[in-house]
Design an enzyme around this catalytic site. Structure first.
Site, PDB file in Angstrom:
ATOM      1  N   LYS A  18       0.843  -1.199   0.000  1.00 39.64           N
ATOM      2  CA  LYS A  18       0.000   0.000   0.000  1.00 39.64           C
ATOM      3  C   LYS A  18       0.879   1.250   0.000  1.00 39.64           C
ATOM      4  CE  LYS A  18      -4.483  -1.067   2.086  1.00 39.64           C
ATOM      5  NZ  LYS A  18      -5.369  -0.828   3.243  1.00 39.64           N
ATOM      6  N   ARG A  76     -26.259  -4.496   4.447  1.00 42.44           N
ATOM      7  CA  ARG A  76     -25.815  -5.843   4.089  1.00 42.44           C
ATOM      8  C   ARG A  76     -26.195  -6.871   5.151  1.00 42.44           C
ATOM      9  NH1 ARG A  76     -21.129  -5.369   0.388  1.00 42.44           N
ATOM     10  NH2 ARG A  76     -20.111  -7.115   1.429  1.00 42.44           N
ATOM     11  N   GLU A 124     -20.287  -7.702   7.815  1.00 44.36           N
ATOM     12  CA  GLU A 124     -21.349  -7.039   8.568  1.00 44.36           C
ATOM     13  C   GLU A 124     -22.391  -8.022   9.102  1.00 44.36           C
ATOM     14  OE1 GLU A 124     -19.494  -4.156   5.729  1.00 44.36           O
ATOM     15  OE2 GLU A 124     -20.382  -6.157   5.502  1.00 44.36           O
TER      16      GLU A 124
END
Length: 630
Positions: free
Chosen positions: A281, A395, A367
Site C-alpha cells: 500500500k 448488508r 457485517e
C-alpha cells in the site's frame, strides 16, 4: 510529451517495452498523488496496484476480456488507462468521475461496485453468461485481502469451484508479509508450474500413470499429495485448492515481468484459477507507505509533504464524539462491548480498542457476522454496540431482523454516515436506514440533531433492554459544549423548539437545524412556522405530533432520507390511523440514487437545505419564490 499524455486506450500499452511500461508506472503514480492531493480519495491502495493494473491490461484484451474490480478502491490506474485521463481531475467531484468503477462511465467498467466482496460472484455470473452465449473472453476478478474477509467472497469461491468455469481470481494481498527467500522460491515454482510445458507434462504423466496396471491410480494420488504438500509448505494455497481453484503464487506485485509471465500462463489454464499477488500500500509515495491507513481514504493534502489540509479550529466530528462517549460508557459498565467491520478509525473506535482491547472486536468486512455475533454476546448478558456505516448495515438486514429484533436482544446499532456523505457517492450515502429499519418490531430508533443529543442517544441505548438504533452524519459537529453528565432521553418523546401559528415543521436529525433556519427566513416574510424535533423515528411522539398538526392544520416533515417509507411516511401513517385532518408536505430525498458531490451541494440540489425547504413552503402556500419576491 509523457507516455501517459498520449494514452487513450489500453491497446497502446501492449506494444511498449518493459522499460517504457516501468516509466509509465512512475508517471501514473505522480498523476495519482497530484490529483488525489486536490480531490481527496483512496490513494494508498491505488498506488499499490499500478504494476498489477498495467500487467492486466497488457495481458488481457480489454474491454473484450472483462476485469471486475472489488470495492473499486484500487481502480484509479484502470481509469487512467481507459480513456479517462482528461477527466481525472474531476475525480469524486460533482458531475465528475466516480471514485469507483461505473458501467455508465466506460465500456471498460463491466460491473458497478462500492461495497466489498462482490467481485468473485459478479465475475462468475459474467463467466456463466459467456458460456451460455458461446463466447471465449476471459473474466478476471481482482479482490483485496480485506474484501476476502467477507462471506460473500467465499460463497463465490465455493460456487466457482463447483462449476469449474474458466475464471481467474487475482488476490491483491497488501497486508501479508513473506520473507524474500520464500517469496522468490514460491514465485519461481508458481510461474514454472503454470507454464505450457509443465501443464502438458503433468496431464500426460497423470494419463500414463492412470493406465498402468496395478498401482497406477495410487501413484497418481501419491503425486497429487506430494504437489499439495509442496504448495502447502511454501504457500497458503491449500485453502483455495480445497475450493477447486488452481492456486498460483505468491507473486511480487511490483515486478512487471513476473506478473505478465504468470498472467499469460494462467490465461491458458482451464477451470478456475487464483493468482496471489503481494503488493505494498502506498508504493512509491513515502508518506502513504509510512501511513497507509491515513492515505486509504484521505482528504486534500500537500503533495510535497503529505500533510493533510485541516480547517482551522474545526469542531470535533460526530464520529469522534461517538467514540469518546462509548469509552465513557465502557468505563462505567463492564458489559459494554464495541464491534466494527473493518472500520476502526472510520467509526471512531481506535481509543476504545486501546483502552479496552478485551472488549473490542473488528470482525473484518463481515457485517452479517458482526450483527449475529453481537446477538450471541447479548444472549449472555453483554451490551454490544455495533458501529457500522449506515450504507453497510444494509448488508446485514436479515441478521438485524431475525437474530436481534426477533429475539428482542439489547444490541445497539450506531450508524455512522447517516444521510448524504458526499464524494463517495450513491454506494455510500446512508439514506435508506429510516425505511429499512423503522418497520421492524421491537426496535427503537432515535435520531439526534446535534452532538449533545448524540451522547444522549448512546446513554438511552444503554438504558434499554431491547434493540436500539441511532444514526448521525459524517463531518464536523456543531461545536456545542458537552455536559459531563448524560441522562437518557424519555423513549418516544419529541421536543418543541419554536412556536408558530401558520404551520409546523416536524424535523428529525440533521434537518432540525435546517428547519429552524427555514422558519426564521419565513418569519421575516410573515409566515409563522413552529418547529418540532421528533427526536425518535420509532416510536413517534404521537401526542405532540397530533396536537401540533391539529393546532396548525399544516405540517411539513423534513428528513435526510428517501421519502418512501421514511419519517414523513411514518407521520402520514399516524395521521391516517388517528384520523388527523391536516395538510402534509413531505421534504426529503427522491426515488433515485443520489450522485456524488459535497454534502452542501447535494442538500441544495435536492432542496433539503434551509433555502430549499423555505421555497417548498412558499410554493405550498401560494407565495412567490424568494427570488421573485426580491
Amino acid at each position: 510529451m509523457s507516455i501517459l499524455d498520449g494514452l487513450t486506450s489500453p491497446a497502446q500499452i501492449r506494444d511498449l517495452s518493459l522499460s517504457k511500461v516501468e516509466e509509465l508506472a512512475a508517471e501514473i503514480r505522480d498523476e495519482l498523488v497530484s490529483t488525489v492531493a486536490v480531490t481527496g480519495g483512496h490513494l494508498a491502495s491505488n498506488l499499490g496496484v499500478v504494476e498489477l493494473t498495467l500487467a492486466l491490461h497488457r495481458v488481457f484484451n480489454t474491454p473484450r476480456d472483462r476485469i471486475v474490480w472489488d470495492v473499486g478502491h484500487q481502480a484509479y490506474t484502470h481509469k487512467l488507462l481507459t480513456g479517462r485521463r482528461e477527466r481525472f481531475c474531476s475525480l469524486r467531484q460533482s458531475d465528475g468521475l466516480s471514485g469507483f468503477p461505473k458501467r455508465e462511465e466506460s465500456e471498460y467498467d463491466c460491473f458497478d461496485v462500492g461495497h466489498a466482496s462482490t467481485s468473485i460472484s459478479a465475475a462468475l455470473g459474467l463467466a456463466c453468461a459467456r458460456d451460455i452465449l458461446g463466447g471465449s473472453e476471459k473474466v478476471v476478478a481482482v479482490i483485496g485481502d480485506g474484501s476476502l474477509t467477507g462471506g460473500l467472497a467465499f460463497e463465490g469461491l465455493n460456487q466457482a469451484g463447483h462449476l469449474k468455469k474458466d475464471l481467474i481470481v487475482v488476490l491483491n494481498d497488501n497486508e501479508m508479509s513473506i520473507s524474500s527467500n520464500v517469496g522468490a522460491i514460491s514465485s519461481f515454482l508458481s510461474r514454472k508450474m503454470t507454464s505450457d510445458l509443465f501443464v502438458r507434462f503433468k496431464k500426460e504423466t497423470q494419463n500414463l500413470l492412470t493406465h498402468l496396471p496395478g498401482f497406477g491410480r495410487e501413484l497418481v494420488n501419491l503425486a497429487r499429495r506430494a504437489e499439495d504438500s509442496l504448495k502447502g509448505f511454501l504457500t497458503p494455497g491449500m485453502l483455495f485448492e480445497a475450493f477447486g481453484f488452481d492456486y498460483v503464487g505468491p507473486i511480487d506485485g511490483h515486478n512487471l515481468a513476473e506478473l505478465e509471465e504468470t498472467l499469460q500462463n494462467v490465461s491458458r489454464l482451464k477451470g478456475p484459477s487464483l493468482v496471489h499477488v503481494i503488493t505494498r500500500k502506498g508504493k512509491g509515495y513515502v508518506p502513504a507507505e509510512a501511513n497507509p491507513s491515513l492515505f486509504h481514504g484521505v482528504g486534500p493534502f500537500d503533495a510535497e509533504t503529505g500533510e493533510v489540509h485541516k480547517k482551522a479550529a474545526a469542531a470535533p466530528s460526530y464520529t469522534s464524539i461517538f467514540g469518546r462517549t462509548l469509552v465513557d460508557m465502557a468505563e462505567e459498565d463492564p458489559r459494554v462491548i464495541a464491534i466494527t467491520a473493518a472500520m476502526i478509525e472510520g467509526t471512531g473506535l481506535q481509543d476504545f480498542a486501546k483502552r479496552f482491547p478485551e472488549r473490542f472486536y473488528d470482525v473484518g468486512i463481515a457485517e452479517q457476522h458482526a450483527v449475529t455475533f453481537a446477538a450471541g454476546l447479548a444472549c449472555h448478558g453483554q451490551r454490544p454496540v455495533v458501529a457500522i456505516y449506515s450504507t453497510f448495515l444494509q448488508r446485514a438486514y436479515d441478521n438485524v431482523v431475525h437474530d436481534v429484533c426477533l429475539q428482542n436482544l439489547p444490541v445497539t446499532f450506531a450508524m455512522d454516515r447517516g444521510g448524504l456523505v458526499g464524494a463517495d457517492g450513491p454506494t455510500h450515502h446512508g439514506v435508506f436506514d429510516y425505511s429499512y429499519l423503522r418497520h421492524i418490531p421491537n426496535l427503537t430508533f432515535m435520531v439526534p440533531r446535534d452532538e449533545v443529543q448524540l451522547r444522549r442517544a448512546l446513554a438511552t441505548a444503554m438504558a434499554q433492554d431491547g434493540p436500539f438504533a441511532f444514526r448521525y452524519p459524517r463531518g464536523e459537529s456543531q461545536g456545542l459544549e458537552l455536559p459531563e453528565k448524560i441522562t437518557p432521553a424519555p423513549i418516544g418523546q419529541g421536543e418543541k423548539l419554536r412556536e408558530g401559528k401558520d404551520g409546523v415543521f416536524f424535523a428529525i436529525g440533521t434537518m432540525v437545524g435546517e428547519a429552524l433556519a427555514a422558519a426564521q427566513a419565513l418569519a421575516e416574510e410573515g409566515v409563522d412556522m413552529a418547529v418540532v424535533d421528533a427526536c425518535f423515528l420509532k416510536p413517534l411522539d404521537r401526542t405532540l405530533l397530533m396536537a401540533e398538526a391539529q393546532r396548525t392544520g399544516f405540517v411539513v416533515t423534513c428528513e435526510e432520507n428517501v421519502l418512501q417509507g421514511g419519517f414523513g411516511s411514518a407521520v402520514l401513517e399516524l395521521f391516517e390511523e388517528t384520523a388527523v385532518d391536516a395538510r402534509v408536505l413531505r421534504v426529503g430525498l427522491p426515488d433515485a440514487f443520489v450522485d456524488q458531490g459535497t454534502q452542501q451541494e447535494l442538500r441544495a440540489r435536492h432542496a433539503i437545505n434551509s433555502e430549499g425547504i423555505a421555497e417548498r413552503v412558499r410554493a405550498a402556500l401560494g407565495r412567490p419564490p424568494q427570488s421573485a419576491a426580491g
